[in-house]
Design an enzyme around this catalytic site. Structure first.
Site, PDB file in Angstrom:
ATOM      1  N   GLY A  23     -38.427  41.279  34.137  1.00 29.45           N
ATOM      2  CA  GLY A  23     -38.601  42.635  34.656  1.00 29.45           C
ATOM      3  C   GLY A  23     -37.921  42.785  36.009  1.00 29.45           C
ATOM      4  O   GLY A  23     -37.345  41.825  36.543  1.00 29.45           O
ATOM      5  N   ASP A  24     -37.949  44.000  36.524  1.00 30.65           N
ATOM      6  CA  ASP A  24     -37.383  44.323  37.849  1.00 30.65           C
ATOM      7  C   ASP A  24     -35.885  44.049  37.935  1.00 30.65           C
ATOM      8  O   ASP A  24     -35.367  43.744  39.000  1.00 30.65           O
ATOM      9  CB  ASP A  24     -38.100  43.534  38.971  1.00 30.65           C
ATOM     10  CG  ASP A  24     -39.594  43.656  38.877  1.00 30.65           C
ATOM     11  OD1 ASP A  24     -40.066  44.779  38.674  1.00 30.65           O
ATOM     12  OD2 ASP A  24     -40.287  42.625  38.990  1.00 30.65           O
ATOM     13  N   LYS A  48     -33.450  48.262  35.901  1.00 29.89           N
ATOM     14  CA  LYS A  48     -33.298  49.172  34.749  1.00 29.89           C
ATOM     15  C   LYS A  48     -33.352  50.622  35.201  1.00 29.89           C
ATOM     16  O   LYS A  48     -32.663  51.480  34.670  1.00 29.89           O
ATOM     17  CB  LYS A  48     -34.404  48.919  33.715  1.00 29.89           C
ATOM     18  CG  LYS A  48     -34.321  47.571  33.047  1.00 29.89           C
ATOM     19  CD  LYS A  48     -35.453  47.376  32.057  1.00 29.89           C
ATOM     20  CE  LYS A  48     -36.822  47.288  32.700  1.00 29.89           C
ATOM     21  NZ  LYS A  48     -37.035  46.125  33.574  1.00 29.89           N
ATOM     22  N   GLY A  73     -42.587  49.563  37.260  1.00 28.78           N
ATOM     23  CA  GLY A  73     -42.223  50.275  38.485  1.00 28.78           C
ATOM     24  C   GLY A  73     -40.718  50.385  38.537  1.00 28.78           C
ATOM     25  O   GLY A  73     -40.034  49.426  38.852  1.00 28.78           O
ATOM     26  N   HIS A  74     -40.190  51.517  38.140  1.00 25.69           N
ATOM     27  CA  HIS A  74     -38.742  51.712  38.164  1.00 25.69           C
ATOM     28  C   HIS A  74     -38.369  52.461  39.437  1.00 25.69           C
ATOM     29  O   HIS A  74     -38.803  53.580  39.651  1.00 25.69           O
ATOM     30  CB  HIS A  74     -38.283  52.482  36.924  1.00 25.69           C
ATOM     31  CG  HIS A  74     -38.448  51.685  35.665  1.00 25.69           C
ATOM     32  ND1 HIS A  74     -38.428  52.233  34.410  1.00 25.69           N
ATOM     33  CD2 HIS A  74     -38.630  50.358  35.480  1.00 25.69           C
ATOM     34  CE1 HIS A  74     -38.587  51.271  33.514  1.00 25.69           C
ATOM     35  NE2 HIS A  74     -38.713  50.129  34.144  1.00 25.69           N
ATOM     36  N   GLN A 114     -40.517  46.326  31.813  1.00 28.16           N
ATOM     37  CA  GLN A 114     -40.670  44.868  31.945  1.00 28.16           C
ATOM     38  C   GLN A 114     -39.400  44.161  31.457  1.00 28.16           C
ATOM     39  O   GLN A 114     -38.330  44.720  31.610  1.00 28.16           O
ATOM     40  CB  GLN A 114     -41.928  44.374  31.203  1.00 28.16           C
ATOM     41  CG  GLN A 114     -43.238  44.751  31.891  1.00 28.16           C
ATOM     42  CD  GLN A 114     -43.754  46.122  31.520  1.00 28.16           C
ATOM     43  OE1 GLN A 114     -43.700  46.519  30.389  1.00 28.16           O
ATOM     44  NE2 GLN A 114     -44.275  46.857  32.482  1.00 28.16           N
ATOM     45  N   GLY A 133     -25.224  48.283  44.809  1.00 27.85           N
ATOM     46  CA  GLY A 133     -26.137  48.893  45.785  1.00 27.85           C
ATOM     47  C   GLY A 133     -27.195  49.696  45.067  1.00 27.85           C
ATOM     48  O   GLY A 133     -27.155  49.842  43.840  1.00 27.85           O
TER      49      GLY A 133
HETATM   50  P1  IMP Z   1     -49.694  43.166  33.119  1.00 31.77           P
HETATM   51  O1  IMP Z   1     -48.515  43.783  32.424  1.00 31.77           O
HETATM   52  O2  IMP Z   1     -50.243  44.002  34.221  1.00 31.77           O
HETATM   53  O3  IMP Z   1     -50.736  42.714  32.153  1.00 31.77           O
HETATM   54  O4  IMP Z   1     -49.165  41.827  33.843  1.00 31.77           O
HETATM   55  C1  IMP Z   1     -48.733  40.695  33.101  1.00 31.77           C
HETATM   56  C2  IMP Z   1     -47.514  40.041  33.749  1.00 31.77           C
HETATM   57  O5  IMP Z   1     -46.401  40.926  33.665  1.00 31.77           O
HETATM   58  C3  IMP Z   1     -47.684  39.762  35.248  1.00 31.77           C
HETATM   59  O6  IMP Z   1     -46.962  38.594  35.576  1.00 31.77           O
HETATM   60  C4  IMP Z   1     -47.030  40.950  35.913  1.00 31.77           C
HETATM   61  O7  IMP Z   1     -46.581  40.663  37.209  1.00 31.77           O
HETATM   62  C5  IMP Z   1     -45.871  41.166  34.954  1.00 31.77           C
HETATM   63  N1  IMP Z   1     -45.362  42.550  34.964  1.00 31.77           N
HETATM   64  C6  IMP Z   1     -45.906  43.629  34.407  1.00 31.77           C
HETATM   65  N2  IMP Z   1     -45.147  44.719  34.611  1.00 31.77           N
HETATM   66  C7  IMP Z   1     -44.068  44.295  35.307  1.00 31.77           C
HETATM   67  C8  IMP Z   1     -42.894  44.953  35.792  1.00 31.77           C
HETATM   68  O8  IMP Z   1     -42.674  46.147  35.613  1.00 31.77           O
HETATM   69  N3  IMP Z   1     -42.022  44.158  36.474  1.00 31.77           N
HETATM   70  C9  IMP Z   1     -42.218  42.822  36.645  1.00 31.77           C
HETATM   71  N4  IMP Z   1     -43.285  42.175  36.213  1.00 31.77           N
HETATM   72  C10 IMP Z   1     -44.213  42.902  35.544  1.00 31.77           C
END
Ligand code: IMP
Length: 442
Positions: free
Chosen positions: A12-13, A16, A40-41, A225, A416
């Site tokens: 994730g992150d 996107k 969180g986009h 994600q 950037g």
């Molecule tokens: P949950 O989705 O809140 O159940 O978290 C499960 C795992 O996914 C954890 O390690 C979170 O940090 C990770 N996670 C969930 N959503 C994101 C995202 O949008 N970006 C990065 N990691 C995420």
């Protein structure tokens, strides 16, 4: 362009949000297919920062239609707050440009409590969830005790669903988590209030999407994600609770697999992970810290610092395979500007064995030693570069090395945060898709 799916290839992150934002201009519809407000986009537009959680990034383009599909889980309170916060920033949000699938499941207040309390009980073995109730909401969906957002429009269905779910939830809240029980009457009243606010947004979005496809509209399916957080294909149990890979676009939006024309993966020029779990190329030294600072690697949802590490080509090849990726957008390239040497992991060594395929065993991922290829850094600022020709030769060498190692087309190099700080690569697959739909990049 037709129907293109965009997914994260790491944990994730990957950026996107920015890629979906720039490509939104070339499509008619942007549709989210999984996850919830754990995502969180972040998008920067004229120095203004927008953080999207449940709402598709395309909402920043006023004349596009955004869809939240059945595969998403929605906390109605958080959703209403997100809509209000975006409206305050001048973003147009109305039932005409935002449609929510009636089949999307609700995140109930007890889902959130379960998520937080379970993490507390796990102590140092916790997953590191976002604490938003995502996992428990998907569990309820599978256990067939969940509630769809469409149920908010039917008091009789809602009453039955609450009566069906609450006895077990309350027993656990009281006896296992030792927290407050939830009264069915209060919950029903709360849900009715949400139903009144949300009713105009709700629709059968599968019908809308399939009709749009028949009419030849261009559609972006926006994943949240990343591959390594996928419930089936990620680093289980340190994963989220939905399928984040490209195949989920069809399930989470309600159209057939034959309708997808292209799949693009978004990949950082290095790797990050937030939350716990194995991370073979993690850097716990000053280099990792410098990448964290330069890349502003702090969670958009929880503000937690992201763990940083080198690019992992083993993981990427896996992402290419399980998603069926055809092309890649390489983001945050400028974050590596200051480094004299850049490393790329091309294999793992574990107990005398060498792995080139991403292993299933978390234990191997935890204990392996990455095999690195060292590449000379460019040590010049490329921040904001818009043309591939203007990149230093060493940056081009890094892109070429990734392209050859991964054996995949690279369509975009991002330099950037801002929309304009982007290089579209000529004759890449994406370039061809855009030309096909007569929506040329200028
Ligand atoms: P949950 O989705 O809140 O159940 O978290 C499960 C795992 O996914 C954890 O390690 C979170 O940090 C990770 N996670 C969930 N959503 C994101 C995202 O949008 N970006 C990065 N990691 C995420």
């Amino acid at each position: 362009m037709a129907t293109i799916t965009i997914v994260g290839t790491q944990w994730g992150d990957e950026g996107k949000g920015k890629i979906v934002d720039i490509l939104s201009e070339y499509v008619d519809i942007i549709a989210r297919f999984q996850g919830g407000h754990n995502a969180g986009h972040t998008v920067y537009l004229n120095k203004q920062k927008y953080i999207l959680h449940s709402i598709p990034t395309g909402i920043l383009h006023p004349n596009k239609t955004c869809i939240i599909g059945n595969g998403v889980v929605i906390d109605p309170n958080a959703f209403i707050q997100e809509v209000e916060a975006l409206k305050k920033l001048g973003v147009k949000i109305a039932p005409e440009n935002l449609r929510v699938s009636k089949r999307a499941h609700l995140i109930m207040p007890y889902n959130c409590t379960f998520d937080l309390e379970r993490e507390k009980k796990k102590g140092k073995n916790k997953i590191g969830t976002t604490g938003r109730g995502i996992g428990p909401a998907y569990e309820d969906k599978m256990a067939r005790v969940g509630m769809c957002i469409g149920d908010l429009l039917h008091e009789d269905t809602l009453t039955k669903s609450i009566q069906n779910a609450l006895p077990e939830k309350n027993s656990l809240l009281k006896n296992y988590f030792e927290t407050q029980e939830i009264s069915p009457e209060t919950l029903l009243e709360e849900c009715k209030k949400y139903g009144d606010i949300l009713k105009d947004y709700l629709a059968d979005t599968s019908v809308l999407l399939n009709k749009a496809m028949t009419e030849g509209k261009d559609i972006l399916c926006e994943g949240a994600q990343g591959t390594m957080l996928d419930i089936d294909h990620g680093t289980y149990p340190f994963v989220t609770s939905s399928n984040c890979i490209a195949g989920q676009a069809c399930i989470g939006l309600g159209f057939g697999p034959n309708k997808v024309d292209g799949i693009l993966g978004v990949t950082k020029a290095y790797t990050t992970r937030v939350g716990n779990g194995p991370f073979p190329t993690e850097l716990t030294d000053d280099i990792g810290k410098s990448i964290q600072d330069k890349g502003k690697e702090f969670g958009a949802t929880t503000g937690r610092p992201r763990r940083c590490g080198w690019f992992d080509a083993v993981g990427l090849r896996y992402a290419i395979r399980v998603n069926g990726l055809q092309t890649i957008a390489l983001t945050k390239m400028d974050v590596l500007d200051h480094l004299d040497t850049i490393k790329v992991c091309t294999g793992y060594k574990w107990k005398g064995e060498t792995f080139h395929d991403f292993p299933y065993e978390a234990k191997i991922l935890q204990e392996c030693t990455p095999i690195y290829k060292e590449i000379s850094g460019w040590q010049k600022t490329i921040h904001g570069t818009k043309q591939y020709e203007d990149l230093p030769q060493k940056t081009k060498d890094y892109v070429k090395f990734l392209q050859d190692t991964l054996e995949i087309d690279i369509s975009i190099v991002s330099t950037g945060f801002e929309r304009k700080e982007t290089i579209f690569i000529n004759n890449s697959l994406l370039d061809q898709w855009l030309k096909l739909s007569n929506r040329l990049v200028n």
